[in-house]
Design a protein around this motif. Structure first.
Motif, PDB file in Angstrom:
ATOM      1  N   LEU A  30      -8.814  65.123  53.627  1.00 46.50           N
ATOM      2  CA  LEU A  30      -7.605  64.979  52.811  1.00 46.50           C
ATOM      3  C   LEU A  30      -7.853  64.153  51.570  1.00 46.50           C
ATOM      4  N   ASP A  31      -8.779  63.199  51.670  1.00 47.54           N
ATOM      5  CA  ASP A  31      -9.065  62.302  50.548  1.00 47.54           C
ATOM      6  C   ASP A  31     -10.578  62.225  50.366  1.00 47.54           C
ATOM      7  N   PRO A  32     -11.176  63.238  49.680  1.00 41.33           N
ATOM      8  CA  PRO A  32     -12.644  63.285  49.555  1.00 41.33           C
ATOM      9  C   PRO A  32     -13.236  62.050  48.886  1.00 41.33           C
ATOM     10  N   SER A  33     -12.456  61.370  48.034  1.00 46.87           N
ATOM     11  CA  SER A  33     -12.971  60.181  47.365  1.00 46.87           C
ATOM     12  C   SER A  33     -13.018  58.975  48.298  1.00 46.87           C
ATOM     13  N   CYS A  34     -12.402  59.118  49.495  1.00 51.04           N
ATOM     14  CA  CYS A  34     -12.422  58.054  50.511  1.00 51.04           C
ATOM     15  C   CYS A  34     -11.773  56.765  50.010  1.00 51.04           C
ATOM     16  N   ARG A  35     -10.813  56.886  49.101  1.00 48.61           N
ATOM     17  CA  ARG A  35     -10.155  55.692  48.594  1.00 48.61           C
ATOM     18  C   ARG A  35      -9.398  54.958  49.692  1.00 48.61           C
ATOM     19  N   SER A  36      -8.880  55.714  50.669  1.00 54.53           N
ATOM     20  CA  SER A  36      -8.091  55.086  51.720  1.00 54.53           C
ATOM     21  C   SER A  36      -8.927  54.666  52.914  1.00 54.53           C
ATOM     22  N   ASN A  37     -10.275  54.851  52.853  1.00 49.05           N
ATOM     23  CA  ASN A  37     -11.107  54.642  54.038  1.00 49.05           C
ATOM     24  C   ASN A  37     -12.017  53.428  53.938  1.00 49.05           C
ATOM     25  N   ILE A  38     -11.840  52.605  52.922  1.00 42.98           N
ATOM     26  CA  ILE A  38     -12.720  51.443  52.770  1.00 42.98           C
ATOM     27  C   ILE A  38     -12.586  50.512  53.966  1.00 42.98           C
ATOM     28  N   GLY A  94      -1.713  59.743  56.734  1.00 39.51           N
ATOM     29  CA  GLY A  94      -0.277  59.787  56.450  1.00 39.51           C
ATOM     30  C   GLY A  94       0.016  59.677  54.964  1.00 39.51           C
ATOM     31  N   VAL A  95      -0.673  58.752  54.288  1.00 37.66           N
ATOM     32  CA  VAL A  95      -0.480  58.587  52.846  1.00 37.66           C
ATOM     33  C   VAL A  95      -0.933  59.835  52.095  1.00 37.66           C
ATOM     34  N   SER A  96      -2.077  60.395  52.503  1.00 35.33           N
ATOM     35  CA  SER A  96      -2.588  61.594  51.830  1.00 35.33           C
ATOM     36  C   SER A  96      -1.647  62.779  52.005  1.00 35.33           C
ATOM     37  N   TYR A  97      -1.097  62.944  53.201  1.00 31.32           N
ATOM     38  CA  TYR A  97      -0.148  64.036  53.431  1.00 31.32           C
ATOM     39  C   TYR A  97       1.084  63.868  52.546  1.00 31.32           C
ATOM     40  N   LYS A  98       1.565  62.634  52.422  1.00 28.92           N
ATOM     41  CA  LYS A  98       2.738  62.388  51.589  1.00 28.92           C
ATOM     42  C   LYS A  98       2.457  62.771  50.138  1.00 28.92           C
ATOM     43  N   LEU A  99       1.288  62.359  49.617  1.00 27.79           N
ATOM     44  CA  LEU A  99       0.933  62.688  48.237  1.00 27.79           C
ATOM     45  C   LEU A  99       0.757  64.192  48.053  1.00 27.79           C
ATOM     46  N   LYS A 100       0.141  64.847  49.035  1.00 29.70           N
ATOM     47  CA  LYS A 100      -0.075  66.283  48.930  1.00 29.70           C
ATOM     48  C   LYS A 100       1.244  67.049  48.996  1.00 29.70           C
ATOM     49  N   LEU A 101       2.176  66.596  49.811  1.00 30.25           N
ATOM     50  CA  LEU A 101       3.497  67.223  49.843  1.00 30.25           C
ATOM     51  C   LEU A 101       4.189  67.087  48.498  1.00 30.25           C
ATOM     52  N   THR A 160       2.914  65.308  63.017  1.00 27.74           N
ATOM     53  CA  THR A 160       4.205  65.869  62.590  1.00 27.74           C
ATOM     54  C   THR A 160       4.188  66.142  61.094  1.00 27.74           C
ATOM     55  N   ILE A 161       3.720  65.175  60.315  1.00 27.91           N
ATOM     56  CA  ILE A 161       3.633  65.367  58.860  1.00 27.91           C
ATOM     57  C   ILE A 161       2.633  66.473  58.538  1.00 27.91           C
ATOM     58  N   ASP A 162       1.530  66.524  59.283  1.00 29.89           N
ATOM     59  CA  ASP A 162       0.526  67.569  59.066  1.00 29.89           C
ATOM     60  C   ASP A 162       1.159  68.953  59.230  1.00 29.89           C
ATOM     61  N   GLY A 163       1.967  69.119  60.282  1.00 29.47           N
ATOM     62  CA  GLY A 163       2.613  70.410  60.508  1.00 29.47           C
ATOM     63  C   GLY A 163       3.551  70.787  59.380  1.00 29.47           C
ATOM     64  N   HIS A 164       4.339  69.822  58.902  1.00 30.15           N
ATOM     65  CA  HIS A 164       5.259  70.106  57.802  1.00 30.15           C
ATOM     66  C   HIS A 164       4.494  70.420  56.516  1.00 30.15           C
ATOM     67  N   TYR A 165       3.396  69.704  56.292  1.00 34.45           N
ATOM     68  CA  TYR A 165       2.599  69.965  55.086  1.00 34.45           C
ATOM     69  C   TYR A 165       2.061  71.390  55.087  1.00 34.45           C
ATOM     70  N   LYS A 166       1.542  71.838  56.235  1.00 35.53           N
ATOM     71  CA  LYS A 166       1.002  73.192  56.318  1.00 35.53           C
ATOM     72  C   LYS A 166       2.102  74.233  56.115  1.00 35.53           C
ATOM     73  N   VAL A 168       4.720  73.939  54.289  1.00 33.68           N
ATOM     74  CA  VAL A 168       5.052  73.978  52.864  1.00 33.68           C
ATOM     75  C   VAL A 168       3.909  74.593  52.061  1.00 33.68           C
ATOM     76  N   PHE A 169       2.681  74.166  52.369  1.00 31.91           N
ATOM     77  CA  PHE A 169       1.542  74.557  51.547  1.00 31.91           C
ATOM     78  C   PHE A 169       1.344  76.062  51.517  1.00 31.91           C
ATOM     79  N   HIS A 170       1.454  76.730  52.670  1.00 25.96           N
ATOM     80  CA  HIS A 170       1.186  78.172  52.660  1.00 25.96           C
ATOM     81  C   HIS A 170       2.343  78.964  52.044  1.00 25.96           C
ATOM     82  N   ARG A 171       3.448  78.271  51.713  1.00 24.13           N
ATOM     83  CA  ARG A 171       4.555  78.937  51.033  1.00 24.13           C
ATOM     84  C   ARG A 171       4.547  78.697  49.518  1.00 24.13           C
TER      85      ARG A 171
END
Length: 238
Positions: A30-38, A94-101, A160-166, A168-171
């Motif tokens: 979700l975050d290839p730059s790994c900004r949230s994984n330090i 969770g943060v990445s899903y929110k931004l992607k939504l 739960t957020i992952d399911g909602h993101y998917k 939305v995304f495929h629509r």
């Protein structure tokens, strides 16, 4: 912890590590730059440090009666770091899903979303509740959570957020297509409305012209009066 219990403790750590690694890999997708994984990497490093201390104590000081307590403490600290790494990875997801939504629906009108996926506005409050749970966890992240079950329960909130993101995304293509059609209809109305008024204006103008010619002729025939007779001169006295 006795020295003989170390293999079982390491097995439990491996189960926790495997789950943590799964969450980390998904967070990296979700975050290839790994900004949230330090912070995740730091927790993993600290966990490994405690495991190495326990291993060294186990192999080098088996005869020391105080080493059992030391090993137990090191294993417990390693578990705590792995749990925090897992929770931090889930927080990042969770943060990445929110931004992607947010990015997925950027530029999409509410009308398009309502027409294509009306359920979206029903799940928004549910997403907000999950986000609130994430915020509460981040505020209380130093509290020790000690079981896999607690970790999996928190993971289900992220799922739960992952399911909602998917959903939305495929629509997104459908959203965009609906919006294009709506924009074409809007432009058609911009052209059609003035033309309709122009036609109506032309019809009314022509109608008024016909009525004017019929009931109000341009030149009315006014009869000309005869010239007055000339007066005779008054006779003069003799």
């Amino acid at each position: 912890m006795e020295h003989n219990d170390l293999p079982e403790s390491l097995r439990e750590l491996h189960v926790l590590y495997a789950k943590t690694k799964e969450y980390i890999l998904r967070a990296e997708e979700l975050d290839p730059s790994c900004r949230s994984n330090i912070s995740v990497f730091k927790e993993q490093r600290d966990a490994l440090d405690h495991i190495m201390r326990a291993m060294f104590e186990h192999f080098e000081k088996q005869s020391d009666p105080t080493s059992d307590e030391y090993i137990s403490q090191q294993i417990s600290d390693a578990k705590g770091h792995l749990l925090r790494a897992a929770y931090d990875a889930l927080d990042g997801m969770g943060v990445s899903y929110k931004l992607k939504l947010s990015n997925a629906t950027k530029g999409i009108s509410n009308e398009a979303i309502t027409a294509v996926y009306p359920k979206y506005f029903e799940v928004v409050p549910e997403i907000e509740k999950v986000e609130q749970r994430i915020i509460e966890h981040r505020k209380n992240k130093d509290q020790r959570r000690t079981t896999i079950e607690e970790l999996e329960a928190y993971c289900s909130s992220i799922e739960t957020i992952d399911g909602h993101y998917k959903e939305v995304f495929h629509r997104i293509p459908s959203f965009q297509e609906w919006q294009k059609r709506d924009n074409r209809r809007f432009r058609s109305r911009l052209v059609a409305v003035p033309l309709i008024f122009l036609v109506i204006g032309g019809v009314l103008t022509a109608g008024f012209g016909i009525l004017k010619d019929k009931y109000f002729p341009a030149k009315m025939q006014i009869p000309q009066s005869s010239p007055a007779p000339a007066l005779s001169p008054r006779p003069t006295a003799p």
